[in-house]
Motif scaffolding. Structure first.
Motif, PDB file in Angstrom:
ATOM      1  N   HIS A   1      13.742   8.330  -5.094  1.00 22.93           N
ATOM      2  CA  HIS A   1      12.466   8.878  -5.560  1.00 22.93           C
ATOM      3  C   HIS A   1      11.238   8.408  -4.793  1.00 22.93           C
ATOM      4  N   ALA A   2      11.395   7.987  -3.549  1.00 22.34           N
ATOM      5  CA  ALA A   2      10.209   7.657  -2.745  1.00 22.34           C
ATOM      6  C   ALA A   2       9.518   8.937  -2.293  1.00 22.34           C
ATOM      7  N   GLY A   3       8.216   8.860  -2.123  1.00 22.66           N
ATOM      8  CA  GLY A   3       7.460  10.027  -1.701  1.00 22.66           C
ATOM      9  C   GLY A   3       7.804  10.468  -0.290  1.00 22.66           C
TER      10      GLY A   3
ATOM     11  N   ASP B   1       0.838  -1.191   0.000  1.00 26.00           N
ATOM     12  CA  ASP B   1       0.000   0.000   0.000  1.00 26.00           C
ATOM     13  C   ASP B   1       0.882   1.253   0.000  1.00 26.00           C
ATOM     14  N   ALA B   2       1.867   1.296   0.898  1.00 24.20           N
ATOM     15  CA  ALA B   2       2.788   2.436   0.984  1.00 24.20           C
ATOM     16  C   ALA B   2       4.170   2.109   0.456  1.00 24.20           C
ATOM     17  N   ASN B   3       4.507   0.815   0.364  1.00 19.95           N
ATOM     18  CA  ASN B   3       5.887   0.401   0.138  1.00 19.95           C
ATOM     19  C   ASN B   3       6.074  -0.237  -1.231  1.00 19.95           C
ATOM     20  N   LEU B   4       7.142   0.162  -1.919  1.00 18.79           N
ATOM     21  CA  LEU B   4       7.485  -0.511  -3.166  1.00 18.79           C
ATOM     22  C   LEU B   4       7.988  -1.916  -2.863  1.00 18.79           C
TER      23      LEU B   4
ATOM     24  N   ASN C   1       8.519  12.388  -8.563  1.00 16.25           N
ATOM     25  CA  ASN C   1       7.271  11.851  -9.137  1.00 16.25           C
ATOM     26  C   ASN C   1       6.966  10.461  -8.583  1.00 16.25           C
ATOM     27  N   SER C   2       6.818  10.387  -7.292  1.00 17.17           N
ATOM     28  CA  SER C   2       6.787   9.100  -6.599  1.00 17.17           C
ATOM     29  C   SER C   2       5.521   8.300  -6.883  1.00 17.17           C
ATOM     30  N   ALA C   3       5.706   6.990  -7.042  1.00 13.95           N
ATOM     31  CA  ALA C   3       4.580   6.064  -7.132  1.00 13.95           C
ATOM     32  C   ALA C   3       4.242   5.478  -5.768  1.00 13.95           C
ATOM     33  N   LYS C   4       5.260   5.380  -4.884  1.00 12.01           N
ATOM     34  CA  LYS C   4       5.061   4.841  -3.544  1.00 12.01           C
ATOM     35  C   LYS C   4       5.790   5.722  -2.532  1.00 12.01           C
ATOM     36  N   ASP C   5       5.315   5.689  -1.303  1.00 15.99           N
ATOM     37  CA  ASP C   5       5.872   6.543  -0.261  1.00 15.99           C
ATOM     38  C   ASP C   5       7.207   6.031   0.265  1.00 15.99           C
ATOM     39  N   VAL C   6       7.409   4.727   0.222  1.00 17.30           N
ATOM     40  CA  VAL C   6       8.625   4.123   0.764  1.00 17.30           C
ATOM     41  C   VAL C   6       9.249   3.244  -0.303  1.00 17.30           C
ATOM     42  N   GLY C   7      10.571   3.345  -0.453  1.00 16.32           N
ATOM     43  CA  GLY C   7      11.257   2.484  -1.408  1.00 16.32           C
ATOM     44  C   GLY C   7      11.418   1.076  -0.874  1.00 16.32           C
TER      45      GLY C   7
END
Length: 683
Positions: free
Chosen positions: A276-278, A186-189, A252-258
């Protein structure tokens, strides 16, 4: 200064602290869950035991060997070997950078061995994405990632803030550990969930005492090692945003955490780049024993590395750049040294160590809210707005108040003059800090800052100021925090540091009641206030007591009440390179200092001989003009007004009175009133 002044000062500063927290929270896409320090001992339900110490990294060559009880999973891209060959060719010719200040060479024998190992691993490759390999792993396993850029398309497509995950939210709005385990992307890549969820219920609201993780499940991915197989961290890239930005912005993050490692005791991450994490490129949470080695992070919205409520951790050989808050953030580390609970931590030790890293071109190089017992050494902090901050600007979700017991030594804090608040900045700042500063300790205790170099920080080298408890815990219980006390900014020592080319070397707010702060053996330095206490070369810290510094406290008042670029606070402008005169609080024409700032009656009533001794001529004249209005006001009897003095007479009187050895705490308005009552006795 007196309590009347403090009462007036705390209100805007407390409001500013709320503003600061609001700015940080507004930038967060996912709320941090209330967390707990793991129990310090090892978990021997697995073999070898997990936690209780810093784990040792296994060599890359050993990944091709058969080891009982451990499985190696290999992740690759179709062009991984071609990328490796190109990287080896470059390294043989020109070497490679572990970090900007650590350039290394690659020998022919090393190159042949690296090729051999990677070819053997490539033959075993069964994964094209990292998350499935991690999910399939169990205790003591390894995930080796061959050269390539990994955007994790499957995890990236998972919904963020999925309504199906709302059932796992705590009353704070954060997901419980069960929620993170169930909704891992949900938050993590990439999510490394080290333990199974506990069989009970998480405390909600959280426990006040944060020692020991409640409702802790069994190890399922403890002692996991995740590593890249290239020449350096540059060869394996985990990108949580836009790969076309390279190692720069925008993210331009897709997820908040890498990469998230949660309750992952014994976790090792090495030899890769995350960007690039949010929020955070690398996030380690509630883990006992971790090693982050030979890695790089770039352009996260908040932190390059966030470790939170950790124990037995090492971060080393790293680079962190372009982050909106800070490159390295060891927050709320286990309080294992000063201020520790001796029933939990019988012997004093450091819970985390950060060494051989370059953190540059961030809003802050290092930040450690309530980050205690951290040993920070042999790092370079440069080209940030603020090189280093440890602070207590926090809420009850951050255990460990007050911050205590860091050792900061043998680091280089230089040229921290980057201004992220300018319109053309490539870094988007998420926190307000004073541009041009090497370090500040904002409410910390028992810290030692020694044998560092502070150079070319055009505003200041090192700052120390207090944050009263009332700012932090006025509304919520927090262990160690009492709204009626001043628990912060005591017993800090600065010694053996080399200071050169800074706008001002040392700055202290001298907050009333602060004690035990000592500056000594730092060579010839510029300071505000002048003559900082040396405590007999640190042997008598009880001699250091804060009595207030007018100019410095007013700067904090101005800036903490106006935390925004373009306002009256000078922190967001890029300082000039010219250093001011020694021991001056500010130039006489500085619009942010008392001679041109409004002084209300409460401030005038609080000024002491300490304040008088630290004022410039312009500041004194401005204060006396305000004092004349203050003292010459209407008296109860109709038509009667108070007696005033000329500036010349008042100056002479105060010079004499404040020259007495014991007169430092004397209130200026009381001296003025008594002298004005007997004007013929004045010269």
């Amino acid at each position: 200064m007196g309590l009347r002044f403090l009462g007036r000062l705390w209100v805007p500063l407390a409001a500013a602290a709320v503003l600061l927290l609001g700015m940080v929270q507004a930038a967060q896409a996912h709320i941090e869950r209330p967390s707990y320090w793991p129990s310090p001992g090892p978990d021997c339900s697995v073999s070898p035991c997990a936690g209780g110490r810093v784990p040792t990294a296994r060599s890359l060559a050993s990944a091709v060997q058969t080891v009982p009880g451990s499985t190696t999973r290999v992740v690759c891209r179709p062009d991984s070997l071609e990328r490796l060959d190109a990287s080896i060719k470059r390294a043989l010719k020109s070497g490679y950078d572990v970090r900007p200040n650590d350039h290394r060479t690659l020998g022919a024998t090393q190159a042949r061995e690296l090729k051999r190992t990677n070819r053997a691993l490539f033959d075993r490759c069964r994964y094209s994405e990292i998350q499935p390999a991690v999910t399939d792993s169990r205790n003591n396993d390894r995930v080796v990632v061959l050269p390539g850029v990994y955007t994790e398309p499957t995890a990236r497509q998972k919904p963020t803030h999925d309504p199906a995950c709302d059932q796992y939210k705590l009353s704070t709005g954060a997901y419980s550990y069960l929620g993170e385990y169930t909704c891992q992307n949900d938050a993590n890549l990439i999510a490394v969930l080290g333990r199974a969820p506990g069989g009970g219920q998480d405390p909600d609201p959280p426990l006040v005492d944060r020692h020991g993780i409640p409702n802790r499940g069994a190890c399922v991915r403890c002692n996991l090692q995740l590593e890249g197989s290239g020449v350096s961290a540059d060869d394996v890239v985990v990108d949580a945003g836009d790969p076309s930005s390279g190692n720069g912005g925008p993210h331009n993050s897709a997820k908040d955490v890498g990469i998230r490692a949660d309750r992952a005791d014994g976790f090792v991450l090495r030899n890769l780049t995350v960007r690039h994490a949010g929020e955070h490129d690398i996030y380690v949470l509630e883990s006992n024993g971790y090693l982050l080695d030979s890695f790089k992070t770039f352009y996260a919205g908040e932190y390059g590395v966030l470790t939170f409520v950790e124990d037995h951790g090492v971060i080393q050989n790293c680079e962190a750049a372009g982050n909106g808050d800070s490159g390295l953030y060891p927050g709320s580390g286990a309080k294992t040294a000063a201020g520790r609970d001796e029933s939990v931590y019988p012997a004093a030790r450091y819970s985390q160590e950060i060494r051989y890293c370059d953190s540059h071109h961030n809003t802050s190089g290092y930040s450690g809210t309530d980050g205690s017992a951290t040993w920070v050494h042999h790092n370079n902090f440069y080209d940030n707005a603020l090189g280093f901050t440890t602070d207590v600007f926090t809420a009850a979700g951050h255990p460990g108040f007050p911050q205590q017991g860091d050792l900061v030594e043998n680091n280089d804090f230089y040229s921290n003059n980057f201004n992220p608040y300018l319109a053309n900045s490539d870094v988007v700042p998420t926190v307000p800090v004073p541009v041009g500063s090497g370090m500040w300790i904002a409410g910390g205790d028992d810290n030692i800052v020694r044998n560092n170099t502070f150079r070319d920080n055009r505003r200041r080298g090192a700052m120390l100021f207090a944050v009263p408890d009332a700012f932090v815990c006025a509304d919520q219980p927090l262990t160690g925090c009492d709204p009626l006390k001043l628990s912060t900014s005591h017993r800090n020592q600065f010694y053996g540091n080399r200071m050169t080319g800074n706008g001002l070397d040392f700055w202290w707010d001298a907050f009333p009641g602060n004690s035990g702060n000592c500056w000594y053996s730092n060579g010839t330095v510029t300071t505000s206030p002048g003559n900082l206490p040396d405590c007999l070369n640190g042997k008598a810290p009880f001699l250091s007591i804060g009595f207030g510094n007018l100019g410095n406290e007013l700067e904090l008042l101005t800036c903490m009440a106006n935390l925004k670029p373009g306002g009256p606070c000078p922190w967001f402008t890029t300082p000039e390179a010219t250093a001011p005169a020694a021991s001056r609080t500010a130039p006489a024409d500085d619009p942010h200092h008392p001679e041109t700032s409004e002084l209300d009656d409460a401030m005038l009533a609080a000024m002491t001989c300490h304040s008088w001794q630290e004022m410039t001529t312009g500041q004194r004249d401005h204060m006396l003009a305000k004092m004349a209005v203050f003292m010459g006001g209407q008296i109860d009897h109709p038509g009667a007004r108070g007696t005033t003095l000329s500036n010349q007479k008042a100056t002479s009187m105060l010079n004499n009175a404040c020259g007495l050895s014991f007169a430092g705490p004397f209130k200026l308005y009381k001296l003025y009133a008594r002298a004005a009552a007997f004007p013929l006795q004045l010269p």
